[in-house]
Design a protein around this motif. Structure first.
Motif, PDB file in Angstrom:
ATOM      1  N   ASP A   3     159.914  79.446  93.687  1.00 55.44           N
ATOM      2  CA  ASP A   3     160.421  80.666  93.467  1.00 55.44           C
ATOM      3  C   ASP A   3     161.642  80.506  92.440  1.00 55.44           C
ATOM      4  OD1 ASP A   3     160.846  83.307  93.357  1.00 55.44           O
ATOM      5  OD2 ASP A   3     161.749  83.397  95.387  1.00 55.44           O
ATOM      6  N   ASN A   4     161.305  81.009  91.216  1.00 54.80           N
ATOM      7  CA  ASN A   4     162.182  81.076  90.167  1.00 54.80           C
ATOM      8  C   ASN A   4     163.045  82.380  89.982  1.00 54.80           C
ATOM      9  OD1 ASN A   4     163.198  79.521  87.912  1.00 54.80           O
ATOM     10  ND2 ASN A   4     161.792  80.607  86.226  1.00 54.80           N
ATOM     11  N   SER A   5     162.760  83.311  90.944  1.00 53.53           N
ATOM     12  CA  SER A   5     163.750  84.453  90.949  1.00 53.53           C
ATOM     13  C   SER A   5     165.299  84.023  91.368  1.00 53.53           C
ATOM     14  CB  SER A   5     163.064  85.575  91.698  1.00 53.53           C
ATOM     15  OG  SER A   5     162.969  85.150  93.106  1.00 53.53           O
ATOM     16  N   LYS A   6     165.240  83.069  92.032  1.00 55.22           N
ATOM     17  CA  LYS A   6     166.643  82.824  92.773  1.00 55.22           C
ATOM     18  C   LYS A   6     167.541  82.012  91.543  1.00 55.22           C
ATOM     19  CE  LYS A   6     165.323  83.175  97.404  1.00 55.22           C
ATOM     20  NZ  LYS A   6     165.020  82.567  98.747  1.00 55.22           N
TER      21      LYS A   6
END
Length: 65
Positions: A3-6
Motif C-alpha cells: 500500500d503506497n498511500s501511507k
C-alpha cells in the motif's frame, strides 16, 4: 500488495529546501555587497560590475544535485 498511500511525499521538503537555499544565497550576496560598500569599494550599478568579470572556472563535473 504494498500500500503506497501511507508513503510520505518528499516533494515538499525538496521544494522548501531549494527555496530556502536561494533565499540564503540572496541574503549572503546582499550582505557581502553592503560590507564592500562600507569598506569603500565602488557600489555596483544595477547589480553589475563596472569592469568585466574574469574567465569563469570550468567544472569538470556536472552540477551538484
Amino acid at each position: 500488495m504494498y500500500d503506497n498511500s501511507k508513503q510520505r511525499s518528499s516533494v515538499l521538503p525538496l521544494v522548501l529546501s531549494t527555496a530556502g537555499s536561494a533565499l540564503v544565497g540572496m541574503v549572503v550576496r546582499r550582505l557581502r555587497r553592503d560590507r564592500a560598500v562600507a569598506r569603500g569599494a565602488a557600489a555596483p550599478r544595477n547589480g553589475r560590475r563596472s569592469e568585466p568579470a574574469g574567465p569563469r572556472r570550468r567544472t569538470r563535473r556536472g552540477p551538484v544535485l
